[in-house]
Scaffold this motif. Structure first.
Motif, short mmCIF file in Angstrom:
data_model
loop_
_atom_site.label_atom_id
_atom_site.label_comp_id
_atom_site.label_asym_id
_atom_site.label_seq_id
_atom_site.Cartn_x
_atom_site.Cartn_y
_atom_site.Cartn_z
N LYS A 210 0.82 -1.22 0.00
CA LYS A 210 0.00 0.00 0.00
C LYS A 210 0.85 1.27 0.00
O LYS A 210 0.38 2.35 -0.37
CB LYS A 210 -0.95 -0.01 1.20
N TYR A 211 2.11 1.15 0.44
CA TYR A 211 3.01 2.30 0.42
C TYR A 211 3.90 2.33 -0.83
O TYR A 211 4.62 3.31 -1.05
CB TYR A 211 3.91 2.30 1.66
N THR A 213 3.75 3.18 -3.84
CA THR A 213 2.97 3.94 -4.82
C THR A 213 3.82 4.29 -6.04
O THR A 213 5.03 4.07 -6.06
CB THR A 213 2.46 5.24 -4.18
N GLU A 214 3.17 4.86 -7.04
CA GLU A 214 3.89 5.27 -8.25
C GLU A 214 4.94 6.33 -7.93
O GLU A 214 6.04 6.32 -8.49
CB GLU A 214 2.90 5.79 -9.29
N TYR A 215 4.60 7.26 -7.02
CA TYR A 215 5.57 8.29 -6.64
C TYR A 215 6.79 7.65 -5.98
O TYR A 215 7.93 8.08 -6.19
CB TYR A 215 4.94 9.30 -5.68
#
Length: 396
Positions: A210-211, A213-215
């Motif tokens: 969940k952490y 992410t794309e960023y």
């Protein structure tokens, strides 16, 4: 011309290139079609800064190249990179072929300065072309200053279609071997490898999904690229190593220790945009090739490129035979000197997609064809050409 009009025109050109490549089953590569259309545009109605107007100035292109080359590193393992020593030898033999043939035959046709100026850009990319162009200008050789840039810009017109042809021949040979069970492939399928990436490497680099992410994926790619750049700067007083070369090496290491995933940029949903931006910047170099300039230097341009290709073919053929590498792959690897990344990546993938629709067959072809093409391009364009330019410019 407004930004949105510019980007629409440029994207239309890129799509036409893809369309022609698909229709001709990669016999006419997209990069060749795009290069022709860009040249026509610059000779007619394109503003010279159309790519920058569209939103891809040089600073953005540099950023995209760092991201893309780090991503390239995730396609290779340390074991695979070391296993490419034959590729390095073949790439160097192709370069040697260019030097020997141009000095041996080219010097009989043109003056020695023309040959000296031609070799580094023919072997490599923009940096070597700029070094020779500036050196020729300082020596008062104005036409040769222009010649250095144009030979860099135009050599792809020979390299793109020839590479596509020989890669298709190599791909068909490999495909037949794969279907007959004669082609060695990795024990783990590519899909399986990608799904287990998050479980590999050091646990310190793993975060809950969940952490992830794309960023966060972009951040990790940028960190690796930044480390490569800072390392090249730190080493500069001792040895000149292009930061982009280190991006490839650092990308391989980052993948091997689990910091980056395979196809990291694709998983961050940034690969397509990055390739688009970089390809537009590559074609932007055609703005320097005006019709009058082409008429002035057309003869030495054509002759030098033909002699260079002949030299690459002869020497790569010999090296391939000695190293037991197929003549088509050996020639294709040597041809990467004419364009480098990202064209080597684009052409190879176009050929693979044209040869088969089966994902397992595509994975097998990619495993055997893409790594040598990428490594060959880096050895010739990014490393050797700059070294040659630094040496040859002192002869003017």
């Amino acid at each position: 011309m407004t930004q949105m009009v510019a980007i629409v025109i440029l994207l239309l050109i890129l799509y036409i290139g893809d369309f022609v490549s698909i229709r001709t089953k990669a016999w006419v590569p997209s990069v060749f079609v795009c290069a022709v259309l860009f040249l026509f545009g610059f000779w007619t109605f394109f503003p010279t800064d159309i790519v920058a107007i569209a939103g891809v100035p040089s600073v953005v292109a540099t950023l995209l190249m760092y991201l893309l080359i780090v991503n390239m590193g995730t396609l290779l393992s340390l074991k695979e990179l070391m296993a490419q020593w034959k590729t390095i030898v073949i790439a160097l033999s192709g370069i040697l072929g260019i030097i020997v043939i141009l000095f041996g035959i080219g010097s009989l046709i043109f003056d020695m300065n023309t040959v000296i100026v031609a070799i580094p850009p023919l072997v490599g990319g923009l940096v070597s072309a700029l070094i020779m162009s500036e050196g020729a200008a300082q020596a008062g050789l104005t036409s040769l200053s222009v010649f250095a840039i144009v030979i860099y810009v135009m050599q792809g017109f020979a390299g793109y279609p020839i590479t596509s042809i020989v890669l298709k021949r190599e791909g068909k040979r490999l495909l037949q071997q794969y279907r007959n069970g004669e082609l060695a492939v990795s024990s783990k399928a590519q899909v399986q490898e990608e799904t287990t990436d998050s479980k590999k490497g050091l646990k310190i680099f793993q975060v809950p999904e969940k952490y992830n992410t794309e960023y966060f994926k972009f951040l990790k790619i940028a960190i690796v690229g930044c480390l490569a750049y800072l390392t090249s700067v730190a080493l500069a007083p001792v040895v000149e190593i292009n930061g982009l070369v280190l991006c490839l090496v650092f990308g391989v290491i980052a993948k091997s220790i689990g910091f980056l995933e395979t196809h990291a940029l694709q998983k961050a949903n940034g690969f397509g945009f990055a390739i688009m931006g970089l390809m537009l910047f590559i074609f932007d170099g055609l703005k320097n090739a005006t019709p009058s300039m082409m008429l002035e230097i057309i003869t030495p341009l054509v002759v030098c490129i033909i002699l260079g290709v002949i030299g690459m073919y002869i020497f790569s053929l010999v090296a391939g035979k000695l190293l037991k590498v197929s003549k088509n792959l050996a020639f294709a690897v040597s041809l990467t000197a004419l364009y480098g990344f990202p064209a080597d990546y684009v052409i190879t993938n176009e050929v693979i997609k044209a040869l088969t629709t089966d994902e397992k067959e595509r994975a097998a072809l990619t495993e055997h064809m893409l790594p040598p093409m990428l490594v060959g391009g880096f050895i010739s364009v990014t490393i050797v050409s700059v070294i040659l330019a630094g040496i040859f410019v002192t002869f003017l």
